[in-house]
Design a protein around this motif. Sequence first.
Motif, PDB file in Angstrom:
ATOM      1  N   ILE A  12       0.823  -1.216   0.000  1.00 41.40           N
ATOM      2  CA  ILE A  12       0.000   0.000   0.000  1.00 41.40           C
ATOM      3  C   ILE A  12       0.854   1.263   0.000  1.00 41.40           C
ATOM      4  O   ILE A  12       0.570   2.199  -0.750  1.00 41.40           O
ATOM      5  CB  ILE A  12      -0.981  -0.008   1.193  1.00 41.40           C
ATOM      6  CG1 ILE A  12      -1.965  -1.181   1.066  1.00 41.40           C
ATOM      7  CG2 ILE A  12      -1.705   1.328   1.311  1.00 41.40           C
ATOM      8  CD1 ILE A  12      -2.768  -1.207  -0.223  1.00 41.40           C
ATOM      9  N   LEU A  13       1.899   1.302   0.801  1.00 40.43           N
ATOM     10  CA  LEU A  13       2.708   2.520   0.851  1.00 40.43           C
ATOM     11  C   LEU A  13       3.435   2.781  -0.463  1.00 40.43           C
ATOM     12  O   LEU A  13       3.515   3.931  -0.911  1.00 40.43           O
ATOM     13  CB  LEU A  13       3.690   2.468   2.024  1.00 40.43           C
ATOM     14  CG  LEU A  13       3.038   2.525   3.411  1.00 40.43           C
ATOM     15  CD1 LEU A  13       4.098   2.477   4.504  1.00 40.43           C
ATOM     16  CD2 LEU A  13       2.150   3.746   3.563  1.00 40.43           C
ATOM     17  N   VAL A  14       3.937   1.750  -1.104  1.00 45.68           N
ATOM     18  CA  VAL A  14       4.609   1.961  -2.392  1.00 45.68           C
ATOM     19  C   VAL A  14       3.592   2.356  -3.453  1.00 45.68           C
ATOM     20  O   VAL A  14       3.830   3.271  -4.248  1.00 45.68           O
ATOM     21  CB  VAL A  14       5.420   0.729  -2.828  1.00 45.68           C
ATOM     22  CG1 VAL A  14       5.976   0.917  -4.231  1.00 45.68           C
ATOM     23  CG2 VAL A  14       6.563   0.482  -1.854  1.00 45.68           C
ATOM     24  N   ALA A  15       2.428   1.702  -3.455  1.00 48.84           N
ATOM     25  CA  ALA A  15       1.396   2.059  -4.433  1.00 48.84           C
ATOM     26  C   ALA A  15       0.975   3.519  -4.257  1.00 48.84           C
ATOM     27  O   ALA A  15       0.840   4.265  -5.238  1.00 48.84           O
ATOM     28  CB  ALA A  15       0.187   1.142  -4.292  1.00 48.84           C
ATOM     29  N   ALA A  16       0.803   3.940  -3.030  1.00 49.51           N
ATOM     30  CA  ALA A  16       0.360   5.307  -2.765  1.00 49.51           C
ATOM     31  C   ALA A  16       1.456   6.339  -3.013  1.00 49.51           C
ATOM     32  O   ALA A  16       1.184   7.421  -3.539  1.00 49.51           O
ATOM     33  CB  ALA A  16      -0.124   5.416  -1.317  1.00 49.51           C
ATOM     34  N   ASP A  17       2.682   6.014  -2.644  1.00 48.72           N
ATOM     35  CA  ASP A  17       3.771   6.994  -2.710  1.00 48.72           C
ATOM     36  C   ASP A  17       4.538   7.010  -4.034  1.00 48.72           C
ATOM     37  O   ASP A  17       5.169   8.001  -4.363  1.00 48.72           O
ATOM     38  CB  ASP A  17       4.786   6.736  -1.587  1.00 48.72           C
ATOM     39  CG  ASP A  17       4.196   7.003  -0.211  1.00 48.72           C
ATOM     40  OD1 ASP A  17       3.169   7.703  -0.128  1.00 48.72           O
ATOM     41  OD2 ASP A  17       4.761   6.491   0.770  1.00 48.72           O
ATOM     42  N   LYS A  18       4.516   5.896  -4.774  1.00 44.32           N
ATOM     43  CA  LYS A  18       5.378   5.811  -5.956  1.00 44.32           C
ATOM     44  C   LYS A  18       4.696   5.367  -7.240  1.00 44.32           C
ATOM     45  O   LYS A  18       5.237   5.530  -8.314  1.00 44.32           O
ATOM     46  CB  LYS A  18       6.537   4.846  -5.675  1.00 44.32           C
ATOM     47  CG  LYS A  18       7.475   5.317  -4.587  1.00 44.32           C
ATOM     48  CD  LYS A  18       8.575   4.292  -4.352  1.00 44.32           C
ATOM     49  CE  LYS A  18       9.547   4.745  -3.309  1.00 44.32           C
ATOM     50  NZ  LYS A  18      10.617   5.569  -3.854  1.00 44.32           N
ATOM     51  N   ASP A  19       3.506   4.766  -7.135  1.00 44.82           N
ATOM     52  CA  ASP A  19       2.899   4.172  -8.328  1.00 44.82           C
ATOM     53  C   ASP A  19       1.581   4.840  -8.704  1.00 44.82           C
ATOM     54  O   ASP A  19       0.636   4.171  -9.108  1.00 44.82           O
ATOM     55  CB  ASP A  19       2.718   2.673  -8.139  1.00 44.82           C
ATOM     56  CG  ASP A  19       2.513   1.929  -9.443  1.00 44.82           C
ATOM     57  OD1 ASP A  19       2.875   2.467 -10.508  1.00 44.82           O
ATOM     58  OD2 ASP A  19       1.983   0.796  -9.403  1.00 44.82           O
ATOM     59  N   GLY A  20       1.514   6.131  -8.537  1.00 44.08           N
ATOM     60  CA  GLY A  20       0.352   6.870  -9.004  1.00 44.08           C
ATOM     61  C   GLY A  20      -0.606   7.341  -7.936  1.00 44.08           C
ATOM     62  O   GLY A  20      -1.520   8.090  -8.224  1.00 44.08           O
ATOM     63  N   GLY A  21      -0.424   6.896  -6.690  1.00 43.04           N
ATOM     64  CA  GLY A  21      -1.296   7.384  -5.623  1.00 43.04           C
ATOM     65  C   GLY A  21      -1.049   8.860  -5.368  1.00 43.04           C
ATOM     66  O   GLY A  21      -1.939   9.697  -5.471  1.00 43.04           O
ATOM     67  N   ALA A  22       0.193   9.217  -5.072  1.00 40.27           N
ATOM     68  CA  ALA A  22       0.580  10.607  -4.866  1.00 40.27           C
ATOM     69  C   ALA A  22       1.309  11.139  -6.098  1.00 40.27           C
ATOM     70  O   ALA A  22       1.119  12.269  -6.504  1.00 40.27           O
ATOM     71  CB  ALA A  22       1.474  10.719  -3.632  1.00 40.27           C
ATOM     72  N   HIS A  23       2.153  10.321  -6.656  1.00 41.92           N
ATOM     73  CA  HIS A  23       2.876  10.653  -7.886  1.00 41.92           C
ATOM     74  C   HIS A  23       3.450   9.359  -8.461  1.00 41.92           C
ATOM     75  O   HIS A  23       3.383   8.316  -7.830  1.00 41.92           O
ATOM     76  CB  HIS A  23       3.973  11.684  -7.628  1.00 41.92           C
ATOM     77  CG  HIS A  23       5.126  11.179  -6.828  1.00 41.92           C
ATOM     78  ND1 HIS A  23       5.082  11.022  -5.462  1.00 41.92           N
ATOM     79  CD2 HIS A  23       6.364  10.764  -7.207  1.00 41.92           C
ATOM     80  CE1 HIS A  23       6.241  10.559  -5.031  1.00 41.92           C
ATOM     81  NE2 HIS A  23       7.030  10.385  -6.072  1.00 41.92           N
ATOM     82  N   VAL A  24       3.995   9.418  -9.622  1.00 43.05           N
ATOM     83  CA  VAL A  24       4.614   8.240 -10.238  1.00 43.05           C
ATOM     84  C   VAL A  24       6.127   8.390 -10.151  1.00 43.05           C
ATOM     85  O   VAL A  24       6.684   9.400 -10.546  1.00 43.05           O
ATOM     86  CB  VAL A  24       4.173   8.074 -11.713  1.00 43.05           C
ATOM     87  CG1 VAL A  24       4.888   6.891 -12.354  1.00 43.05           C
ATOM     88  CG2 VAL A  24       2.667   7.905 -11.799  1.00 43.05           C
ATOM     89  N   ASP A  25       6.757   7.382  -9.581  1.00 43.52           N
ATOM     90  CA  ASP A  25       8.203   7.374  -9.397  1.00 43.52           C
ATOM     91  C   ASP A  25       8.751   6.164 -10.141  1.00 43.52           C
ATOM     92  O   ASP A  25       8.314   5.041  -9.899  1.00 43.52           O
ATOM     93  CB  ASP A  25       8.511   7.271  -7.903  1.00 43.52           C
ATOM     94  CG  ASP A  25       9.989   7.356  -7.572  1.00 43.52           C
ATOM     95  OD1 ASP A  25      10.833   7.155  -8.462  1.00 43.52           O
ATOM     96  OD2 ASP A  25      10.292   7.615  -6.396  1.00 43.52           O
ATOM     97  N   LYS A  26       9.675   6.360 -11.031  1.00 44.89           N
ATOM     98  CA  LYS A  26      10.208   5.231 -11.797  1.00 44.89           C
ATOM     99  C   LYS A  26      11.034   4.290 -10.929  1.00 44.89           C
ATOM    100  O   LYS A  26      11.329   3.181 -11.327  1.00 44.89           O
ATOM    101  CB  LYS A  26      11.024   5.721 -12.991  1.00 44.89           C
ATOM    102  CG  LYS A  26      12.276   6.479 -12.627  1.00 44.89           C
ATOM    103  CD  LYS A  26      13.013   6.919 -13.865  1.00 44.89           C
ATOM    104  CE  LYS A  26      14.267   7.695 -13.461  1.00 44.89           C
ATOM    105  NZ  LYS A  26      15.055   8.067 -14.597  1.00 44.89           N
ATOM    106  N   ASN A  27      11.392   4.711  -9.722  1.00 46.05           N
ATOM    107  CA  ASN A  27      12.200   3.885  -8.819  1.00 46.05           C
ATOM    108  C   ASN A  27      11.318   3.172  -7.797  1.00 46.05           C
ATOM    109  O   ASN A  27      11.297   3.524  -6.623  1.00 46.05           O
ATOM    110  CB  ASN A  27      13.246   4.747  -8.110  1.00 46.05           C
ATOM    111  CG  ASN A  27      14.219   5.355  -9.088  1.00 46.05           C
ATOM    112  OD1 ASN A  27      14.695   4.672  -9.991  1.00 46.05           O
ATOM    113  ND2 ASN A  27      14.489   6.633  -8.934  1.00 46.05           N
ATOM    114  N   LEU A  28      10.588   2.173  -8.251  1.00 44.31           N
ATOM    115  CA  LEU A  28       9.764   1.369  -7.349  1.00 44.31           C
ATOM    116  C   LEU A  28      10.671   0.458  -6.526  1.00 44.31           C
ATOM    117  O   LEU A  28      11.785   0.149  -6.932  1.00 44.31           O
ATOM    118  CB  LEU A  28       8.785   0.524  -8.163  1.00 44.31           C
ATOM    119  CG  LEU A  28       7.811   1.293  -9.049  1.00 44.31           C
ATOM    120  CD1 LEU A  28       7.023   0.327  -9.929  1.00 44.31           C
ATOM    121  CD2 LEU A  28       6.872   2.150  -8.214  1.00 44.31           C
ATOM    122  N   THR A  29      10.184  -0.002  -5.379  1.00 50.30           N
ATOM    123  CA  THR A  29      10.976  -0.947  -4.593  1.00 50.30           C
ATOM    124  C   THR A  29      11.115  -2.254  -5.377  1.00 50.30           C
ATOM    125  O   THR A  29      10.235  -2.598  -6.171  1.00 50.30           O
ATOM    126  CB  THR A  29      10.319  -1.234  -3.233  1.00 50.30           C
ATOM    127  OG1 THR A  29       9.073  -1.886  -3.458  1.00 50.30           O
ATOM    128  CG2 THR A  29      10.123   0.039  -2.417  1.00 50.30           C
TER     129      THR A  29
END
Length: 118
Positions: free
Chosen positions: A47-64
């Motif tokens: 949930i935290l990665v989805a929210a923080d890095k995968d489009g929840g808050a923004h999209v970050d190309k550096n997923l865990t």
Amino acid sequence: MAHVGEISSYEPVLNDHQSPRSIPVREWWEQVVQKVNEHDITRKDLILVAADKDGGAHVDKNLTPAYKALSADGAKGSFGWSYRDGQVEMPIRGAHLCCIRQLGYEVLNSPKITHPLA
């Protein structure tokens, strides 16, 4: 391999779990719910990665690495079928989304949340 006429799917189990038992929220949150390769994935991680890095808050190309492994096509296997001229195999896609859907169901159907005084 699926046989002719069979329908296969990869989806959340929702209410089809074995035996519900109450556990403390912290234990539930930190419980490993998926294993992909060498990665153990907890509800919290997912949930935290989805929210923080995968489009929840923004999209970050550096997923865990664990989240990236679960969200990869084929992470949870593939569907295959045979036909007259050959065989087709298609990777399961969106396994991470199935997991997130399942967690939402668990939260929304928790007796302590839906009926806090029960």
